[in-house]
Design an enzyme around this catalytic site. Structure first.
Site, PDB file in Angstrom:
ATOM      1  NE  ARG A 234      -4.195  -1.335  -0.055  1.00  0.00           N
ATOM      2  CZ  ARG A 234      -4.600  -2.376  -0.816  1.00  0.00           C
ATOM      3  NH1 ARG A 234      -3.266  -2.817  -1.558  1.00  0.00           N
ATOM      4  NH2 ARG A 234      -5.246  -3.205  -1.008  1.00  0.00           N
TER       5      ARG A 234
ATOM      6  CD  GLU B 246      -2.818   3.282  -6.301  1.00  0.00           C
ATOM      7  OE1 GLU B 246      -3.775   3.084  -6.591  1.00  0.00           O
ATOM      8  OE2 GLU B 246      -1.930   2.632  -5.653  1.00  0.00           O
TER       9      GLU B 246
ATOM     10  CG  HIS C 246      -2.776  -0.918  -6.920  1.00  0.00           C
ATOM     11  ND1 HIS C 246      -3.110  -0.058  -6.274  1.00  0.00           N
ATOM     12  CD2 HIS C 246      -2.589  -2.113  -6.715  1.00  0.00           C
ATOM     13  CE1 HIS C 246      -3.560  -0.829  -5.246  1.00  0.00           C
ATOM     14  NE2 HIS C 246      -3.106  -2.045  -5.512  1.00  0.00           N
TER      15      HIS C 246
END
Length: 261
Positions: free
Chosen positions: A178, A207, A230
């Site tokens: 994370r 993000e 991601h």
């Protein structure tokens, strides 16, 4: 949630839930169903672990630069003398399902793996052929550090200025966990000042907004930072397995007494 007064459940095929306002969900009596409490069902979901190794190899071999060079018609192999994973010391921060799997893969390269996790006994780490150590010990000793800790109040900015200062200037760091586990300002400072060889991040603290823009700008201009959007768990196989599991959990929730679709 305010726009959905009939909402009873939020289903997310992720282990992390930092993208959901859990306080608001509890207040509205909305159940949040995620993978976090069902990690024992995820033993054959290995996409993120595989991708972590891919990022490590890409860093060691300068793969993005080499691809860019060839796509422009370049043929100068002497620009891309990389390093081998064999014989390296690799530190795994967080020795849960993914950290353990990454350690297993890394050992197949005959690298030395050091791991730290306050929730895992040293004996359990040693039985995997991995050396346990403190977080500080891992950071001081490892040539490559890969992050696999849960994100909670105890791990937010777990790796910040002090922690990065412990790492050798020749070391690399990888984060597929994370974004908020790693202090991005501290990382950017270390990269700019040459106190780290490089980093590969599949996750950012922000993000979808501008909070991580400085890192994105740095990556655009400097090869010592590699970013991916991601995609650690983004394989067809892992999506099928995790979404089928979430469907099962939702069916169970809706089938419980007093629940209706």
């Amino acid at each position: 949630m305010a726009a959905a007064p009939s909402l009873r459940a939020i289903v997310t095929a992720t282990t992390g839930t930092d993208h959901i306002d859990l306080v608001a969900a509890r207040r509205r009596n909305v159940r949040v169903l995620s993978l976090r409490d069902h990690t024992e069902r995820l033993g054959d979901v290995r996409a993120t672990a595989e991708f972590t190794v891919a990022l490590i190899l890409a860093l060691l071999r300068g793969l993005p630069e080499a691809v860019g060079h060839s796509s422009q018609g370049g043929t100068d192999r002497d620009l891309f003398w990389g390093q081998e994973l064999y014989g390296k010391s690799v530190g795994v921060v967080g020795y849960g399902r993914l950290g353990r799997r990454v350690a297993h893969y890394i050992r197949a390269f005959d690298a030395h793996v050091i791991a730290t996790d306050p929730n895992v006994a040293d004996a359990d780490i040693r039985q995997d052929g991995v050396e346990p150590d403190s977080l500080e010990g891992v950071l001081r000793r490892a040539e490559i550090v890969t992050l696999h800790a849960w994100l909670d109040t105890s791990t937010e900015r777990l790796i910040s200025h002090r922690e990065l200062s412990l790492m050798p200037a020749s070391a690399w760091i990888v984060n597929t966990a994370r974004g908020k586990i790693l202090d991005e300002d501290a990382l950017l400072e270390a990269l700019r000042e040459g106190r780290l060889a490089g980093a590969a991040l599949d996750v950012l603290a922000d993000e979808r907004g501008e909070g991580s823009r400085a890192l994105v700008d740095h990556a655009r201009a400097h090869p010592n930072l590699m970013l991916t959007p991601h995609i650690g768990g983004a394989t067809v196989q892992s999506r099928e397995k995790t979404e089928n599991l979430m469907a099962e959990l939702l069916i169970g929730f809706l089938s419980a007494p007093g629940k209706t679709a």
